[in-house]
Enzyme design. Structure first.
Site, PDB file in Angstrom:
ATOM      1  CE  LYS A 177      36.752  -5.887  60.804  1.00 47.22           C
ATOM      2  NZ  LYS A 177      36.490  -7.125  60.487  1.00 47.22           N
ATOM      3  CD  GLU A 252      34.174   0.299  45.173  1.00 49.67           C
ATOM      4  OE1 GLU A 252      33.322  -0.353  44.681  1.00 49.67           O
ATOM      5  OE2 GLU A 252      34.670   1.273  44.688  1.00 49.67           O
ATOM      6  CB  CYS A 286      31.571  -7.007  44.399  1.00 51.13           C
ATOM      7  SG  CYS A 286      32.612  -6.661  44.036  1.00 51.13           S
ATOM      8  CD  GLU A 382      26.230  -9.386  46.376  1.00 51.10           C
ATOM      9  OE1 GLU A 382      25.628  -8.976  47.539  1.00 51.10           O
ATOM     10  OE2 GLU A 382      27.026  -8.957  45.619  1.00 51.10           O
TER      11      GLU A 382
HETATM   12  P1  NAD Z   1      29.842  -7.451  55.482  1.00 54.84           P
HETATM   13  O1  NAD Z   1      29.294  -6.199  54.935  1.00 54.84           O
HETATM   14  O2  NAD Z   1      29.116  -8.344  56.340  1.00 54.84           O
HETATM   15  O3  NAD Z   1      31.276  -7.372  56.003  1.00 54.84           O
HETATM   16  C1  NAD Z   1      32.242  -6.569  55.364  1.00 54.84           C
HETATM   17  C2  NAD Z   1      33.271  -5.937  56.440  1.00 54.84           C
HETATM   18  O4  NAD Z   1      32.422  -5.229  57.055  1.00 54.84           O
HETATM   19  C3  NAD Z   1      33.897  -6.799  57.360  1.00 54.84           C
HETATM   20  O5  NAD Z   1      35.322  -6.651  57.361  1.00 54.84           O
HETATM   21  C4  NAD Z   1      33.032  -6.949  58.416  1.00 54.84           C
HETATM   22  O6  NAD Z   1      33.923  -7.150  59.480  1.00 54.84           O
HETATM   23  C5  NAD Z   1      32.708  -5.568  58.422  1.00 54.84           C
HETATM   24  N1  NAD Z   1      31.728  -5.278  59.600  1.00 54.84           N
HETATM   25  C6  NAD Z   1      30.489  -6.349  59.674  1.00 54.84           C
HETATM   26  N2  NAD Z   1      29.706  -5.510  60.593  1.00 54.84           N
HETATM   27  C7  NAD Z   1      30.314  -4.409  61.052  1.00 54.84           C
HETATM   28  C8  NAD Z   1      29.612  -3.284  61.636  1.00 54.84           C
HETATM   29  N3  NAD Z   1      28.679  -3.345  62.424  1.00 54.84           N
HETATM   30  N4  NAD Z   1      30.388  -2.170  61.753  1.00 54.84           N
HETATM   31  C9  NAD Z   1      31.637  -1.806  60.919  1.00 54.84           C
HETATM   32  N5  NAD Z   1      32.148  -2.989  60.226  1.00 54.84           N
HETATM   33  C10 NAD Z   1      31.547  -4.120  60.149  1.00 54.84           C
HETATM   34  O7  NAD Z   1      30.057  -8.044  53.963  1.00 54.84           O
HETATM   35  P2  NAD Z   1      30.512  -9.610  53.801  1.00 54.84           P
HETATM   36  O8  NAD Z   1      29.030 -10.359  53.697  1.00 54.84           O
HETATM   37  O9  NAD Z   1      31.530  -9.891  54.378  1.00 54.84           O
HETATM   38  O10 NAD Z   1      30.799  -9.354  52.040  1.00 54.84           O
HETATM   39  C11 NAD Z   1      30.069  -9.681  51.042  1.00 54.84           C
HETATM   40  C12 NAD Z   1      29.463  -8.473  50.496  1.00 54.84           C
HETATM   41  O11 NAD Z   1      30.313  -7.391  50.059  1.00 54.84           O
HETATM   42  C13 NAD Z   1      28.777  -8.488  49.146  1.00 54.84           C
HETATM   43  O12 NAD Z   1      27.603  -8.028  49.128  1.00 54.84           O
HETATM   44  C14 NAD Z   1      29.503  -8.191  48.035  1.00 54.84           C
HETATM   45  O13 NAD Z   1      29.059  -7.666  46.853  1.00 54.84           O
HETATM   46  C15 NAD Z   1      30.305  -7.178  48.664  1.00 54.84           C
HETATM   47  N6  NAD Z   1      31.629  -6.869  48.113  1.00 54.84           N
HETATM   48  C16 NAD Z   1      31.835  -5.566  47.423  1.00 54.84           C
HETATM   49  C17 NAD Z   1      32.981  -5.256  46.520  1.00 54.84           C
HETATM   50  C18 NAD Z   1      33.081  -4.058  45.865  1.00 54.84           C
HETATM   51  O14 NAD Z   1      34.127  -3.671  45.505  1.00 54.84           O
HETATM   52  N7  NAD Z   1      31.938  -3.668  45.311  1.00 54.84           N
HETATM   53  C19 NAD Z   1      33.991  -6.175  46.919  1.00 54.84           C
HETATM   54  C20 NAD Z   1      33.874  -7.464  47.475  1.00 54.84           C
HETATM   55  C21 NAD Z   1      32.639  -7.646  48.144  1.00 54.84           C
END
Ligand code: NAD
Length: 480
Positions: A177, A252, A286, A382
């Protein structure tokens, strides 16, 4: 160069080898202009059910394919991605706003994941365990079955390939997804998977919103593992949903990674790397180096040098390949502006640009806040924007204490010319990766990657990821 993306094109999910249109769609927005870019299938629980069923059908046959044949298929996929590199890069640059050269680098790394796991999967096998005479015992890594993958929008192509390459390398079938903010390259790569001869159903992509398709995937009893990349808040939500089915999860999550510059550091070498670590991908990494912990004796020189670099950064739409593209969305811009407004006066940047040619896009300049209070929100949270928090220190103990003071522990760097200092300070840092005299945001297919503390658990990349997508079966034979 054309990426074939326009509003007349609908981006479908890809389930069991077929493109599947959902009954509803959502708009994918171009962050450089704020205008619609493509129309995307809004999948939900129904499509997730179908995708998991397709993966269940495909997995036993794929898991039984010889390691050599799986490796060849992955190698073929790597070269198809390399062949489409420019097209994928332009698509990603338009979708995320990231500078084109950075998107090209991402496309190269995306292909490299399949090449790396093609190379390593044949060297990943069990052990014979020495035990009592007349007893033979050995272990085998066994695929988990069907793995679910929820990805983030900041490096859509890289994160997709990082998480699915090891999973399919060891014989799993996957349901992905992708993040709704940047869905384009996932479908393209899933089509290349088929072209590489990997059977239909091994890789399935369901587009949709997190609360709909994402939540349905996390809570589904038909997945054997969930790999999640995103925020701490949603990571916690999905792991609770998975726990009801006793589904294993790897997370992650975010970071607030420090560059720790000791008094003996080579500042001329350090400064461009430190600047890049928080400006790359508009700080939406991240593992961005969003905190600079600088020895007081180098503080003035470092801030002046970084101010020159940050002040010279060019800004523009991703495909025009500036130094800095827009943030991903209006929401993300609002979030970054919110942090900037409460952080006091910036040394550089700090406010969205007013240039007419950037109007409509979600731009925020490269920004430095100096002498940041180590207890402030800016020092701990962050921001996910091109915003550097500079915190001076006077002793080694203070540097370590401040470095470890956030709830995150993703990566860190120590800058010093003394190997003893590097080991002594690096060994006290709570982070999944520690760099010395370099900083590794976003790269390093070979290096196990993952967090301490609230940056998550489990490891992706490197050999560790192969172990993460298998379970160990031990066979013990009593011989006559
Ligand atoms: P997010 O948690 O809002 O979304 C991430 C994913 O989760 C998306 O695909 C989203 O559609 C899905 N999602 C959202 N709500 C959900 C739910 N209730 N149930 C299931 N899935 C759901 O994160 P974001 O704001 O899109 O991304 C930024 C964050 O991701 C930052 O904190 C960043 O540090 C982190 N990140 C971490 C890494 C890593 O490898 N450690 C890499 C990239 C981003």
């Amino acid at each position: 160069m054309t990426d074939g993306v326009d509003m007349t094109m609908r981006v479908h999910s890809l389930i069991g080898g077929d493109e599947v249109a959902a009954s509803d769609t959502f708009e994918d927005i171009d962050p450089s202009t704020g205008q619609p870019l493509a129309s995307v299938a809004r999948g939900g629980a129904v499509e997730i059910d179908q995708a998991i069923e397709a993966a269940r059908q495909a997995q036993p046959r794929w898991g039984a394919v010889s390691a050599a044949d799986r490796a060849n298929a992955l190698r073929g996929l790597a070269s198809l991605i390399e062949g489409d590199r420019d097209q994928l890069a332009l698509m990603e640059s338009r979708d995320t706003g990231k500078p084109l050269a950075q998107a090209v680098a991402d496309a190269k790394v995306a292909g490299r994941y399949f090449e790396y796991y093609a190379n390593t999967l044949e060297a990943f096998f069990g052990r014979v365990i020495p035990t009592a005479p007349g007893v033979m015992a050995y272990t085998e890594p066994v695929p988990l079955g069907v793995t679910g993958h929820i990805t983030a929008w900041n490096y859509p192509m890289q994160i997709l390939c990082r998480t699915i390459a090891p999973a399919i390398a060891v014989g799993n079938a996957v349901v992905v997804k992708p993040a709704e903010e940047a869905p384009l390259t996932s479908t393209h790569i899933a089509k290349l998977v088929l072209e590489a001869g990997i059977p239909a159903g091994v890789v399935n992509v369901v587009h949709g919103f997190g609360e709909e398709a994402g939540a349905a995937l996390a809570a589904h009893p038909g997945i054997d593992h969930l790999s999640f990349t995103g925020s701490v808040e949603v990571g916690s939500t999905v792991s609770k949903a998975a726990a009801d089915n006793v589904t294993a999860v790897s997370l992650e999550l975010g970071g607030k990674s420090p560059n720790i510059v000791m008094a003996d550091a080579d500042l001329d070498k350090a400064m461009p790397v430190i600047a890049k670590s928080v400006i790359q991908n508009a700080g939406q990494t991240c593992s961005a180096g969003s905190r600079l912990l600088i020895h007081q004796s180098l503080h003035d020189q470092a801030v002046a040098g970084l101010a020159d670099i940050f002040g010279a950064v060019s800004m523009g739409p991703g495909p025009s390949d500036p130094d800095l593209g827009p943030l991903i969305s209006a929401t993300q811009l609002e979030r970054v502006v919110g942090y900037a407004e409460t952080a006091g006066a910036a040394a550089v940047g700090g406010k969205p640009p007013t240039d007419a040619e950037l109007a409509g896009g979600y731009f925020f300049p490269a920004t430095i806040f100096d002498d940041v209070d180590p207890d402030s929100r800016l020092a701990h949270e962050e921001v996910f924007g091109p915003v550097l928090a500079v915190i001076p220190f006077t002793s080694d103990d203070q540097a370590v204490e401040v470095a470890n003071a956030t709830e995150y522990g993703l990566i860190a760097a120590v800058w010093t010319q003394d190997l003893n200092t590097a080991h002594r300070i690096g060994g006290q840092i709570q982070a999944g990766q520690v760099y010395v005299n370099t900083f590794g945001a976003g790269g390093g297919v070979e290096f196990p990657f993952g967090g301490f503390k609230k940056s998550g658990y489990g490891r992706e990349k490197g050999f560790e990821a192969l172990a993460g997508f298998t379970q160990t079966r031990t066979t013990i034979i009593k011989l006559d």
